[in-house]
Design a protein around this motif. Sequence first.
Motif, short mmCIF file in Angstrom:
data_model
loop_
_atom_site.label_atom_id
_atom_site.label_comp_id
_atom_site.label_asym_id
_atom_site.label_seq_id
_atom_site.Cartn_x
_atom_site.Cartn_y
_atom_site.Cartn_z
N THR A 35 43.98 34.26 44.36
CA THR A 35 44.23 35.64 44.78
C THR A 35 45.05 35.75 46.06
O THR A 35 44.85 36.65 46.86
CB THR A 35 42.90 36.41 44.94
OG1 THR A 35 42.02 35.66 45.81
CG2 THR A 35 42.22 36.64 43.61
N VAL A 36 46.01 34.83 46.25
CA VAL A 36 46.92 34.99 47.39
C VAL A 36 47.88 36.14 47.14
O VAL A 36 48.55 36.62 48.06
CB VAL A 36 47.71 33.69 47.66
CG1 VAL A 36 46.78 32.60 48.14
CG2 VAL A 36 48.45 33.23 46.40
N SER A 37 47.99 36.58 45.88
CA SER A 37 48.82 37.75 45.55
C SER A 37 48.16 38.53 44.42
O SER A 37 47.36 37.98 43.65
CB SER A 37 50.23 37.31 45.13
OG SER A 37 50.17 36.64 43.89
N ALA A 38 48.52 39.81 44.32
CA ALA A 38 47.92 40.67 43.30
C ALA A 38 48.32 40.21 41.89
O ALA A 38 47.49 40.24 40.98
CB ALA A 38 48.35 42.12 43.52
N ILE A 39 49.57 39.79 41.71
CA ILE A 39 50.02 39.40 40.37
C ILE A 39 49.30 38.15 39.89
O ILE A 39 48.98 38.03 38.70
CB ILE A 39 51.56 39.20 40.35
CG1 ILE A 39 52.06 39.05 38.91
CG2 ILE A 39 51.96 37.98 41.17
CD1 ILE A 39 51.88 40.28 38.07
N ASN A 40 49.01 37.24 40.80
CA ASN A 40 48.24 36.05 40.41
C ASN A 40 46.83 36.45 39.95
O ASN A 40 46.30 35.91 38.98
CB ASN A 40 48.13 35.08 41.57
CG ASN A 40 49.40 34.28 41.78
OD1 ASN A 40 50.39 34.49 41.09
ND2 ASN A 40 49.38 33.38 42.75
N GLY A 41 46.23 37.40 40.68
CA GLY A 41 44.89 37.87 40.31
C GLY A 41 44.89 38.53 38.94
O GLY A 41 44.00 38.28 38.12
N SER A 144 38.21 43.34 40.25
CA SER A 144 37.84 42.63 41.49
C SER A 144 38.96 41.70 41.95
O SER A 144 39.27 41.63 43.15
CB SER A 144 36.53 41.86 41.29
OG SER A 144 36.64 40.98 40.20
N LEU A 145 39.61 40.98 41.02
CA LEU A 145 40.69 40.08 41.42
C LEU A 145 41.93 40.85 41.88
O LEU A 145 42.63 40.42 42.81
CB LEU A 145 41.07 39.14 40.27
CG LEU A 145 40.44 37.75 40.35
CD1 LEU A 145 38.93 37.81 40.28
CD2 LEU A 145 40.99 36.84 39.26
N PHE A 146 42.19 42.01 41.25
CA PHE A 146 43.34 42.82 41.68
C PHE A 146 43.11 43.38 43.09
O PHE A 146 44.02 43.33 43.94
CB PHE A 146 43.57 43.97 40.70
CG PHE A 146 44.65 44.92 41.14
CD1 PHE A 146 45.98 44.51 41.15
CD2 PHE A 146 44.34 46.19 41.57
CE1 PHE A 146 46.98 45.37 41.58
CE2 PHE A 146 45.33 47.06 42.00
CZ PHE A 146 46.65 46.66 42.00
N VAL A 147 41.92 43.89 43.35
CA VAL A 147 41.63 44.44 44.68
C VAL A 147 41.70 43.33 45.73
O VAL A 147 42.32 43.50 46.79
CB VAL A 147 40.23 45.11 44.68
CG1 VAL A 147 39.84 45.51 46.11
CG2 VAL A 147 40.23 46.33 43.78
N LEU A 148 41.07 42.21 45.44
CA LEU A 148 41.07 41.09 46.39
C LEU A 148 42.48 40.57 46.63
O LEU A 148 42.90 40.36 47.79
CB LEU A 148 40.18 39.96 45.84
CG LEU A 148 39.96 38.74 46.73
CD1 LEU A 148 39.32 39.13 48.05
CD2 LEU A 148 39.07 37.72 46.00
N GLY A 149 43.26 40.39 45.56
CA GLY A 149 44.63 39.90 45.70
C GLY A 149 45.52 40.88 46.43
O GLY A 149 46.38 40.48 47.22
N SER A 150 45.33 42.19 46.17
CA SER A 150 46.16 43.20 46.83
C SER A 150 45.91 43.22 48.33
O SER A 150 46.86 43.31 49.13
CB SER A 150 45.86 44.59 46.24
OG SER A 150 46.21 44.63 44.87
N ILE A 151 44.64 43.16 48.74
CA ILE A 151 44.33 43.18 50.17
C ILE A 151 44.90 41.95 50.86
O ILE A 151 45.53 42.05 51.94
CB ILE A 151 42.80 43.26 50.37
CG1 ILE A 151 42.28 44.60 49.87
CG2 ILE A 151 42.44 43.06 51.84
CD1 ILE A 151 40.76 44.72 49.87
N ARG A 152 44.72 40.77 50.25
CA ARG A 152 45.22 39.53 50.87
C ARG A 152 46.75 39.53 50.93
O ARG A 152 47.34 39.13 51.94
CB ARG A 152 44.72 38.31 50.08
CG ARG A 152 43.22 38.11 50.16
CD ARG A 152 42.81 36.85 49.40
NE ARG A 152 43.35 35.65 50.04
CZ ARG A 152 43.34 34.45 49.45
NH1 ARG A 152 42.83 34.30 48.25
NH2 ARG A 152 43.83 33.41 50.09
#
Length: 230
Positions: A35-41, A144-152
């Motif tokens: 999750t370093v990026s939203a697209i990866n998440g 959850s992965l989109f939110v986490l990746g977006s914030i990071r």
Amino acid sequence: MKKQVSLLKEFTKGLWEINPTFKQILGMCPTLAVTVSAINGIAMALATTFVLVFSSLLISLVRKWIPNQVRIASYIVIIATFVTIVDLVMKAQFVELSKALGPFIPLIVVNCIILGRAEAFASKNNPLRSVLDALGNGAGFLISLFVLGSIRELIGSRTILGYQILPNGFEPWLIMILPAGAFLTLGLLMGFANLYIERKKNLERESLIAQYKRVGREEITDEVLKEAGV
């Protein structure tokens, strides 16, 4: 006799009530690593959801023919089949994403979310309920992965999905794209999620108690509140 929940509830419970990341704390390796990026998440969650849905469907269909002694081994074979399909498709059609996600696509085969839903739900329920349960848990994992990746990505790189959001004057926090940033962000999100759930439950509980008192019902036991879902 156990009360059967509605089909809608079967799907929506995975979004929040038993969210794989925030409530069950499952699938932590890909959650923290990619999750370093939203697209990866998003890519990781969609790949996991594909495997989750089709393995749950197949396990539910053949559950009566799988001997109890070899059920876990059988589930892993089924899950590994769909993981192989996802891995080959990503390598053929989404080369950059496949490189970015690295070994975490093949490692979906040992993702606790998938094996957990197979053992706890698909092996005991019909195909329709199993698919809805898998879709709900997959959607909860995606959120959850989109939110986490977006914030990071936002704080660590000033962008979301590759589009710059924060101005050039903002100095990116390098820690957010490192493992420490993943632990810090996930911990804060889990804390906020649990605070919200607890506050919501308390409000529903107080509202129900007030309703019972208005109709003259004085005895409000824990069993009554549990039946009401609060």
